[in-house]
Design a protein around this motif. Sequence first.
Motif, PDB file in Angstrom:
ATOM      1  N   HIS A 263       0.821  -1.227   0.000  1.00 49.85           N
ATOM      2  CA  HIS A 263       0.000   0.000   0.000  1.00 49.85           C
ATOM      3  C   HIS A 263       0.850   1.270   0.000  1.00 49.85           C
ATOM      4  CE1 HIS A 263      -3.920  -1.863   0.326  1.00 49.85           C
ATOM      5  NE2 HIS A 263      -3.491  -2.609   1.313  1.00 49.85           N
ATOM      6  N   ILE A 264       2.082   1.202  -0.509  1.00 47.95           N
ATOM      7  CA  ILE A 264       2.916   2.392  -0.600  1.00 47.95           C
ATOM      8  C   ILE A 264       2.551   3.147  -1.872  1.00 47.95           C
ATOM      9  CG2 ILE A 264       5.280   3.253  -0.842  1.00 47.95           C
ATOM     10  CD1 ILE A 264       6.216   0.852   0.711  1.00 47.95           C
ATOM     11  N   PRO A 265       2.238   4.460  -1.794  1.00 45.64           N
ATOM     12  CA  PRO A 265       1.895   5.211  -3.006  1.00 45.64           C
ATOM     13  C   PRO A 265       2.972   5.084  -4.073  1.00 45.64           C
ATOM     14  CG  PRO A 265       1.421   6.520  -1.055  1.00 45.64           C
ATOM     15  CD  PRO A 265       2.135   5.288  -0.577  1.00 45.64           C
ATOM     16  N   ALA A 266       2.541   4.760  -5.304  1.00 44.34           N
ATOM     17  CA  ALA A 266       3.420   4.579  -6.458  1.00 44.34           C
ATOM     18  C   ALA A 266       4.334   3.368  -6.305  1.00 44.34           C
ATOM     19  CB  ALA A 266       4.255   5.831  -6.703  1.00 44.34           C
ATOM     20  N   GLY A 267       4.098   2.539  -5.274  1.00 49.15           N
ATOM     21  CA  GLY A 267       4.965   1.379  -5.063  1.00 49.15           C
ATOM     22  C   GLY A 267       6.411   1.785  -4.884  1.00 49.15           C
ATOM     23  N   LEU A 268       6.643   2.967  -4.281  1.00 51.66           N
ATOM     24  CA  LEU A 268       7.970   3.556  -4.199  1.00 51.66           C
ATOM     25  C   LEU A 268       8.932   2.631  -3.451  1.00 51.66           C
ATOM     26  CD1 LEU A 268       9.464   6.115  -5.022  1.00 51.66           C
ATOM     27  CD2 LEU A 268       8.926   7.083  -2.781  1.00 51.66           C
ATOM     28  N   GLY A 269       9.973   2.208  -4.143  1.00 51.29           N
ATOM     29  CA  GLY A 269      10.962   1.316  -3.553  1.00 51.29           C
ATOM     30  C   GLY A 269      10.644  -0.146  -3.747  1.00 51.29           C
ATOM     31  N   VAL A 270       9.370  -0.488  -3.760  1.00 52.75           N
ATOM     32  CA  VAL A 270       8.973  -1.889  -3.915  1.00 52.75           C
ATOM     33  C   VAL A 270       9.303  -2.388  -5.315  1.00 52.75           C
ATOM     34  CG1 VAL A 270       7.041  -3.511  -3.822  1.00 52.75           C
ATOM     35  CG2 VAL A 270       7.136  -1.595  -2.222  1.00 52.75           C
ATOM     36  N   LEU A 271       8.938  -1.592  -6.323  1.00 54.61           N
ATOM     37  CA  LEU A 271       9.228  -1.942  -7.707  1.00 54.61           C
ATOM     38  C   LEU A 271      10.715  -2.182  -7.909  1.00 54.61           C
ATOM     39  CD1 LEU A 271       8.033  -1.962 -10.736  1.00 54.61           C
ATOM     40  CD2 LEU A 271       8.956   0.357 -10.838  1.00 54.61           C
ATOM     41  N   GLU A 272      11.541  -1.264  -7.396  1.00 53.70           N
ATOM     42  CA  GLU A 272      12.981  -1.377  -7.554  1.00 53.70           C
ATOM     43  C   GLU A 272      13.530  -2.614  -6.842  1.00 53.70           C
ATOM     44  OE1 GLU A 272      11.784   2.810  -8.215  1.00 53.70           O
ATOM     45  OE2 GLU A 272      11.321   1.291  -6.720  1.00 53.70           O
ATOM     46  N   ALA A 273      13.028  -2.868  -5.623  1.00 57.77           N
ATOM     47  CA  ALA A 273      13.523  -4.008  -4.853  1.00 57.77           C
ATOM     48  C   ALA A 273      13.219  -5.323  -5.562  1.00 57.77           C
ATOM     49  CB  ALA A 273      12.903  -4.000  -3.457  1.00 57.77           C
ATOM     50  N   VAL A 274      12.015  -5.460  -6.107  1.00 57.68           N
ATOM     51  CA  VAL A 274      11.630  -6.703  -6.785  1.00 57.68           C
ATOM     52  C   VAL A 274      12.443  -6.889  -8.066  1.00 57.68           C
ATOM     53  CG1 VAL A 274       9.745  -7.903  -7.962  1.00 57.68           C
ATOM     54  CG2 VAL A 274       9.309  -6.722  -5.803  1.00 57.68           C
ATOM     55  N   PHE A 275      12.585  -5.816  -8.853  1.00 54.80           N
ATOM     56  CA  PHE A 275      13.348  -5.925 -10.103  1.00 54.80           C
ATOM     57  C   PHE A 275      14.807  -6.292  -9.842  1.00 54.80           C
ATOM     58  CE2 PHE A 275       9.879  -4.308 -12.572  1.00 54.80           C
ATOM     59  CZ  PHE A 275      10.175  -4.664 -13.882  1.00 54.80           C
ATOM     60  N   VAL A 276      15.422  -5.654  -8.849  1.00 57.90           N
ATOM     61  CA  VAL A 276      16.823  -5.959  -8.550  1.00 57.90           C
ATOM     62  C   VAL A 276      16.956  -7.380  -8.033  1.00 57.90           C
ATOM     63  CG1 VAL A 276      18.767  -5.392  -7.038  1.00 57.90           C
ATOM     64  CG2 VAL A 276      17.488  -3.560  -8.163  1.00 57.90           C
ATOM     65  N   ALA A 277      16.033  -7.800  -7.165  1.00 54.97           N
ATOM     66  CA  ALA A 277      16.113  -9.147  -6.606  1.00 54.97           C
ATOM     67  C   ALA A 277      15.971 -10.227  -7.668  1.00 54.97           C
ATOM     68  CB  ALA A 277      15.043  -9.325  -5.527  1.00 54.97           C
ATOM     69  N   LEU A 278      15.086 -10.007  -8.640  1.00 55.09           N
ATOM     70  CA  LEU A 278      14.798 -11.041  -9.636  1.00 55.09           C
ATOM     71  C   LEU A 278      15.695 -10.968 -10.877  1.00 55.09           C
ATOM     72  CD1 LEU A 278      10.882 -11.169  -9.567  1.00 55.09           C
ATOM     73  CD2 LEU A 278      12.490 -12.742  -8.509  1.00 55.09           C
ATOM     74  N   LEU A 279      16.295  -9.799 -11.128  1.00 53.65           N
ATOM     75  CA  LEU A 279      17.054  -9.644 -12.370  1.00 53.65           C
ATOM     76  C   LEU A 279      18.538  -9.364 -12.161  1.00 53.65           C
ATOM     77  CD1 LEU A 279      14.575  -7.516 -14.553  1.00 53.65           C
ATOM     78  CD2 LEU A 279      14.941  -9.994 -14.569  1.00 53.65           C
TER      79      LEU A 279
END
Length: 328
Positions: A263-279
Amino acid sequence: MSRPDAQSAAPAGHPRTSRWSRWKKPLTVLFFLALIVLFTLLARRIEWNEVFDTLADFKVRTLVIASLLTLSSFLVYACFDLIGRTYIRQDLTWRQILPVGVISYAFNLNLSAWVGGIAMRYRLYSRLGVSKGNIAKILGLSLATNWFGYMVIAGAVFSSALVTMPPGWKLSSAALQAVGVLLLLISAGYLAACRFSRRREWAIRGVEINLPSVRMAVLQLALGALNWSLMAAVIFTLLPSKLDYPLVLGVLLISAIAGVITHIPAGLGVLEAVFVALLQHEASRGSLVAGLLAYRAIYFILPLLITLVMYLLVEAKAKALRIEKKPS
Protein backbone atom coordinates in the motif's frame (compact mmCIF):
# COMPACT_ATOMS: atom_id res chain seq x y z
CA MET A 1 -29.66 -8.31 -1.76
CA SER A 2 -27.77 -5.77 0.29
CA ARG A 3 -24.65 -6.85 2.15
CA PRO A 4 -24.25 -5.58 5.72
CA ASP A 5 -21.37 -3.16 6.15
CA ALA A 6 -18.38 -3.79 8.36
CA GLN A 7 -19.85 -1.95 11.32
CA SER A 8 -23.04 -4.00 11.36
CA ALA A 9 -21.08 -7.22 10.88
CA ALA A 10 -18.68 -6.46 13.74
CA PRO A 11 -19.86 -3.88 16.31
CA ALA A 12 -17.42 -1.35 17.74
CA GLY A 13 -17.24 -3.22 21.04
CA HIS A 14 -16.69 -6.61 19.43
CA PRO A 15 -13.56 -8.35 20.88
CA ARG A 16 -12.11 -9.14 17.46
CA THR A 17 -12.52 -5.54 16.33
CA SER A 18 -10.90 -4.03 19.43
CA ARG A 19 -8.07 -6.60 19.34
CA TRP A 20 -7.32 -5.78 15.70
CA SER A 21 -7.46 -2.04 16.47
CA ARG A 22 -4.80 -2.50 19.17
CA TRP A 23 -2.44 -4.48 16.93
CA LYS A 24 -3.01 -2.73 13.61
CA LYS A 25 -0.89 0.37 14.28
CA PRO A 26 2.19 -1.36 15.79
CA LEU A 27 2.15 -4.04 13.06
CA THR A 28 1.96 -1.35 10.38
CA VAL A 29 4.89 0.52 11.96
CA LEU A 30 6.96 -2.68 12.17
CA PHE A 31 6.18 -3.48 8.55
CA PHE A 32 7.35 -0.10 7.31
CA LEU A 33 10.47 -0.28 9.49
CA ALA A 34 11.27 -3.62 7.86
CA LEU A 35 10.81 -2.02 4.43
CA ILE A 36 13.16 0.85 5.38
CA VAL A 37 15.82 -1.65 6.47
CA LEU A 38 15.36 -3.63 3.24
CA PHE A 39 15.65 -0.56 1.02
CA THR A 40 18.66 0.72 3.00
CA LEU A 41 20.48 -2.58 2.50
CA LEU A 42 19.57 -2.50 -1.19
CA ALA A 43 20.83 1.08 -1.58
CA ARG A 44 24.17 0.19 0.03
CA ARG A 45 24.70 -2.58 -2.52
CA ILE A 46 24.10 -0.31 -5.53
CA GLU A 47 27.00 1.18 -7.46
CA TRP A 48 25.58 4.70 -7.68
CA ASN A 49 28.32 5.91 -10.05
CA GLU A 50 27.07 3.31 -12.54
CA VAL A 51 23.49 4.50 -12.02
CA PHE A 52 24.36 8.12 -12.81
CA ASP A 53 26.55 7.14 -15.77
CA THR A 54 23.74 5.02 -17.23
CA LEU A 55 21.23 7.84 -16.80
CA ALA A 56 23.59 10.25 -18.57
CA ASP A 57 24.08 7.81 -21.46
CA PHE A 58 20.38 7.44 -22.34
CA LYS A 59 19.78 8.34 -25.98
CA VAL A 60 17.09 10.85 -26.89
CA ARG A 61 15.53 8.24 -29.19
CA THR A 62 15.14 5.84 -26.26
CA LEU A 63 13.47 8.49 -24.11
CA VAL A 64 11.12 9.48 -26.95
CA ILE A 65 10.06 5.85 -27.51
CA ALA A 66 9.45 5.41 -23.77
CA SER A 67 7.39 8.62 -23.71
CA LEU A 68 5.25 7.52 -26.67
CA LEU A 69 4.63 4.16 -25.03
CA THR A 70 3.64 6.00 -21.84
CA LEU A 71 1.17 8.14 -23.77
CA SER A 72 -0.29 5.01 -25.36
CA SER A 73 -0.67 3.38 -21.95
CA PHE A 74 -2.48 6.40 -20.50
CA LEU A 75 -4.86 6.52 -23.45
CA VAL A 76 -5.59 2.80 -23.13
CA TYR A 77 -6.32 3.24 -19.43
CA ALA A 78 -8.61 6.18 -20.20
CA CYS A 79 -10.52 3.83 -22.51
CA PHE A 80 -11.54 1.89 -19.39
CA ASP A 81 -13.83 4.84 -18.69
CA LEU A 82 -15.16 4.78 -22.25
CA ILE A 83 -16.34 1.24 -21.51
CA GLY A 84 -17.85 2.65 -18.33
CA ARG A 85 -19.79 5.22 -20.35
CA THR A 86 -21.37 2.41 -22.38
CA TYR A 87 -21.94 0.45 -19.17
CA ILE A 88 -23.94 3.23 -17.47
CA ARG A 89 -25.56 4.26 -20.78
CA GLN A 90 -24.99 7.96 -20.24
CA ASP A 91 -24.63 10.46 -23.06
CA LEU A 92 -21.02 11.65 -22.64
CA THR A 93 -18.57 12.33 -25.47
CA TRP A 94 -15.11 10.79 -25.66
CA ARG A 95 -13.66 14.28 -25.33
CA GLN A 96 -15.29 14.53 -21.92
CA ILE A 97 -14.31 11.01 -20.85
CA LEU A 98 -10.64 10.75 -21.88
CA PRO A 99 -9.35 13.72 -19.82
CA VAL A 100 -11.05 12.29 -16.71
CA GLY A 101 -9.42 8.90 -17.28
CA VAL A 102 -5.96 10.36 -17.94
CA ILE A 103 -6.03 12.76 -14.96
CA SER A 104 -7.35 10.08 -12.61
CA TYR A 105 -4.72 7.57 -13.72
CA ALA A 106 -1.81 9.96 -13.13
CA PHE A 107 -3.07 10.90 -9.67
CA ASN A 108 -3.84 7.25 -8.93
CA LEU A 109 -0.29 6.15 -9.77
CA ASN A 110 1.40 8.82 -7.66
CA LEU A 111 -1.01 9.58 -4.81
CA SER A 112 -2.89 6.29 -4.25
CA ALA A 113 -6.21 4.96 -5.52
CA TRP A 114 -8.17 6.93 -2.91
CA VAL A 115 -6.96 10.25 -4.32
CA GLY A 116 -6.79 9.46 -8.03
CA GLY A 117 -9.04 6.53 -8.70
CA ILE A 118 -11.84 7.55 -6.37
CA ALA A 119 -11.78 11.19 -5.19
CA MET A 120 -10.60 12.66 -8.50
CA ARG A 121 -13.12 10.68 -10.54
CA TYR A 122 -15.96 11.67 -8.23
CA ARG A 123 -15.07 15.35 -8.53
CA LEU A 124 -14.59 15.37 -12.30
CA TYR A 125 -17.58 13.18 -13.15
CA SER A 126 -19.82 15.16 -10.81
CA ARG A 127 -18.99 18.24 -12.88
CA LEU A 128 -20.21 16.33 -15.94
CA GLY A 129 -23.56 15.62 -14.30
CA VAL A 130 -22.95 11.93 -13.56
CA SER A 131 -24.78 10.62 -10.49
CA LYS A 132 -22.90 9.12 -7.55
CA GLY A 133 -24.37 5.72 -8.31
CA ASN A 134 -23.14 5.80 -11.90
CA ILE A 135 -19.71 7.11 -10.80
CA ALA A 136 -19.46 4.11 -8.49
CA LYS A 137 -20.32 1.82 -11.41
CA ILE A 138 -17.59 3.40 -13.57
CA LEU A 139 -15.10 2.96 -10.73
CA GLY A 140 -16.06 -0.67 -10.29
CA LEU A 141 -15.86 -1.41 -14.00
CA SER A 142 -12.46 0.30 -14.29
CA LEU A 143 -11.16 -1.69 -11.33
CA ALA A 144 -12.46 -4.92 -12.85
CA THR A 145 -10.94 -4.07 -16.23
CA ASN A 146 -7.53 -3.42 -14.72
CA TRP A 147 -7.33 -6.54 -12.55
CA PHE A 148 -9.05 -9.02 -14.85
CA GLY A 149 -6.69 -7.79 -17.56
CA TYR A 150 -3.87 -8.39 -15.10
CA MET A 151 -5.09 -11.92 -14.46
CA VAL A 152 -5.13 -12.72 -18.18
CA ILE A 153 -1.63 -11.45 -18.93
CA ALA A 154 -0.13 -12.66 -15.64
CA GLY A 155 -1.79 -16.05 -16.04
CA ALA A 156 -0.34 -16.42 -19.53
CA VAL A 157 3.16 -15.32 -18.48
CA PHE A 158 3.36 -17.26 -15.21
CA SER A 159 1.85 -20.51 -16.50
CA SER A 160 4.21 -20.57 -19.50
CA ALA A 161 7.28 -20.45 -17.20
CA LEU A 162 8.65 -17.27 -18.78
CA VAL A 163 9.74 -16.08 -15.33
CA THR A 164 12.11 -18.26 -13.26
CA MET A 165 12.31 -17.53 -9.56
CA PRO A 166 15.84 -17.30 -8.09
CA PRO A 167 17.02 -20.23 -5.91
CA GLY A 168 16.06 -19.90 -2.28
CA TRP A 169 12.86 -17.94 -2.82
CA LYS A 170 9.85 -19.21 -0.89
CA LEU A 171 7.72 -19.09 -4.02
CA SER A 172 9.18 -21.62 -6.46
CA SER A 173 8.90 -21.45 -10.24
CA ALA A 174 6.47 -24.40 -10.14
CA ALA A 175 4.29 -22.56 -7.61
CA LEU A 176 4.33 -19.49 -9.83
CA GLN A 177 3.11 -21.61 -12.74
CA ALA A 178 0.28 -22.91 -10.58
CA VAL A 179 -0.64 -19.32 -9.70
CA GLY A 180 -0.72 -18.54 -13.42
CA VAL A 181 -3.11 -21.39 -14.15
CA LEU A 182 -5.35 -20.24 -11.28
CA LEU A 183 -5.45 -16.67 -12.67
CA LEU A 184 -6.44 -17.95 -16.11
CA LEU A 185 -9.23 -20.03 -14.57
CA ILE A 186 -10.56 -17.02 -12.68
CA SER A 187 -10.54 -14.96 -15.90
CA ALA A 188 -12.37 -17.73 -17.75
CA GLY A 189 -14.88 -17.90 -14.89
CA TYR A 190 -15.59 -14.18 -15.24
CA LEU A 191 -16.25 -14.56 -18.97
CA ALA A 192 -18.45 -17.59 -18.32
CA ALA A 193 -20.46 -15.65 -15.74
CA CYS A 194 -20.96 -12.77 -18.18
CA ARG A 195 -22.10 -15.21 -20.86
CA PHE A 196 -24.21 -17.74 -18.98
CA SER A 197 -25.30 -16.26 -15.64
CA ARG A 198 -29.07 -15.90 -15.40
CA ARG A 199 -28.82 -13.41 -12.58
CA ARG A 200 -27.39 -10.16 -13.95
CA GLU A 201 -27.90 -7.71 -11.08
CA TRP A 202 -26.74 -7.39 -7.48
CA ALA A 203 -26.96 -4.60 -4.91
CA ILE A 204 -23.84 -4.14 -2.78
CA ARG A 205 -24.05 -1.45 -0.09
CA GLY A 206 -26.76 0.30 -2.02
CA VAL A 207 -24.87 0.27 -5.32
CA GLU A 208 -26.43 -1.73 -8.14
CA ILE A 209 -23.96 -4.00 -9.92
CA ASN A 210 -24.77 -5.40 -13.36
CA LEU A 211 -22.82 -8.08 -15.16
CA PRO A 212 -21.63 -6.73 -18.51
CA SER A 213 -22.21 -8.55 -21.77
CA VAL A 214 -19.60 -11.11 -22.77
CA ARG A 215 -18.42 -8.80 -25.57
CA MET A 216 -17.83 -5.99 -23.09
CA ALA A 217 -16.06 -8.43 -20.75
CA VAL A 218 -13.73 -9.58 -23.54
CA LEU A 219 -12.96 -5.92 -24.33
CA GLN A 220 -12.24 -5.34 -20.63
CA LEU A 221 -9.75 -8.19 -20.50
CA ALA A 222 -8.09 -7.13 -23.75
CA LEU A 223 -7.66 -3.47 -22.72
CA GLY A 224 -6.52 -4.37 -19.21
CA ALA A 225 -3.92 -6.81 -20.54
CA LEU A 226 -2.79 -4.29 -23.16
CA ASN A 227 -2.20 -1.60 -20.53
CA TRP A 228 -0.01 -3.91 -18.42
CA SER A 229 1.88 -4.90 -21.57
CA LEU A 230 2.53 -1.23 -22.43
CA MET A 231 3.77 -0.50 -18.91
CA ALA A 232 6.25 -3.35 -19.27
CA ALA A 233 7.25 -2.06 -22.71
CA VAL A 234 8.20 1.31 -21.17
CA ILE A 235 10.44 -0.42 -18.61
CA PHE A 236 11.85 -2.79 -21.24
CA THR A 237 12.86 0.20 -23.41
CA LEU A 238 14.82 1.72 -20.51
CA LEU A 239 16.50 -1.42 -19.11
CA PRO A 240 19.62 -3.11 -20.56
CA SER A 241 18.99 -4.48 -24.05
CA LYS A 242 20.04 -8.02 -23.14
CA LEU A 243 16.89 -8.51 -21.08
CA ASP A 244 13.96 -10.21 -22.82
CA TYR A 245 10.56 -8.48 -22.89
CA PRO A 246 8.57 -11.46 -21.48
CA LEU A 247 10.94 -11.58 -18.50
CA VAL A 248 10.55 -7.84 -17.83
CA LEU A 249 6.77 -8.18 -18.13
CA GLY A 250 6.71 -11.08 -15.67
CA VAL A 251 8.79 -9.22 -13.08
CA LEU A 252 6.54 -6.15 -13.41
CA LEU A 253 3.49 -8.33 -12.76
CA ILE A 254 5.12 -9.80 -9.64
CA SER A 255 6.11 -6.33 -8.38
CA ALA A 256 2.52 -5.11 -8.88
CA ILE A 257 1.25 -7.61 -6.31
CA ALA A 258 4.03 -6.58 -3.90
CA GLY A 259 2.98 -2.96 -4.38
CA VAL A 260 -0.66 -3.75 -3.63
CA ILE A 261 0.28 -5.63 -0.46
CA THR A 262 2.48 -2.81 0.89
CA HIS A 263 0.00 0.00 0.00
CA ILE A 264 2.92 2.39 -0.60
CA PRO A 265 1.89 5.21 -3.01
CA ALA A 266 3.42 4.58 -6.46
CA GLY A 267 4.97 1.38 -5.06
CA LEU A 268 7.97 3.56 -4.20
CA GLY A 269 10.96 1.32 -3.55
CA VAL A 270 8.97 -1.89 -3.92
CA LEU A 271 9.23 -1.94 -7.71
CA GLU A 272 12.98 -1.38 -7.55
CA ALA A 273 13.52 -4.01 -4.85
CA VAL A 274 11.63 -6.70 -6.79
CA PHE A 275 13.35 -5.92 -10.10
CA VAL A 276 16.82 -5.96 -8.55
CA ALA A 277 16.11 -9.15 -6.61
CA LEU A 278 14.80 -11.04 -9.64
CA LEU A 279 17.05 -9.64 -12.37
CA GLN A 280 20.41 -9.02 -10.68
CA HIS A 281 21.69 -12.30 -12.14
CA GLU A 282 20.76 -11.01 -15.63
CA ALA A 283 22.07 -7.41 -15.43
CA SER A 284 24.01 -5.16 -13.05
CA ARG A 285 22.14 -3.56 -10.17
CA GLY A 286 23.23 -0.09 -11.26
CA SER A 287 21.83 -0.42 -14.77
CA LEU A 288 18.57 -1.81 -13.40
CA VAL A 289 18.12 1.03 -10.92
CA ALA A 290 18.98 3.61 -13.59
CA GLY A 291 16.33 2.23 -15.94
CA LEU A 292 13.73 2.15 -13.18
CA LEU A 293 14.50 5.74 -12.13
CA ALA A 294 14.01 6.82 -15.74
CA TYR A 295 10.77 4.83 -15.81
CA ARG A 296 9.49 6.66 -12.73
CA ALA A 297 10.36 10.01 -14.24
CA ILE A 298 8.65 9.25 -17.58
CA TYR A 299 5.67 7.15 -16.45
CA PHE A 300 4.89 8.72 -13.05
CA ILE A 301 6.30 12.21 -12.52
CA LEU A 302 6.00 13.73 -16.00
CA PRO A 303 2.34 12.67 -16.48
CA LEU A 304 1.51 13.94 -12.99
CA LEU A 305 2.91 17.39 -13.82
CA ILE A 306 1.03 17.49 -17.14
CA THR A 307 -2.28 16.31 -15.66
CA LEU A 308 -1.94 18.72 -12.74
CA VAL A 309 -2.01 21.55 -15.29
CA MET A 310 -4.96 19.85 -17.03
CA TYR A 311 -6.83 19.61 -13.72
CA LEU A 312 -6.18 23.27 -12.84
CA LEU A 313 -7.51 24.29 -16.26
CA VAL A 314 -10.66 22.21 -15.68
CA GLU A 315 -11.15 23.84 -12.27
CA ALA A 316 -10.59 27.33 -13.72
CA LYS A 317 -13.11 26.69 -16.49
CA ALA A 318 -15.67 25.41 -13.98
CA LYS A 319 -15.13 28.48 -11.78
CA ALA A 320 -15.61 30.80 -14.76
CA LEU A 321 -18.88 29.06 -15.62
CA ARG A 322 -20.13 29.47 -12.04
CA ILE A 323 -19.35 33.19 -12.14
CA GLU A 324 -21.18 33.59 -15.46
CA LYS A 325 -24.27 31.85 -14.08
CA LYS A 326 -24.50 34.08 -10.98
CA PRO A 327 -27.35 36.60 -11.17
CA SER A 328 -26.20 40.18 -11.68
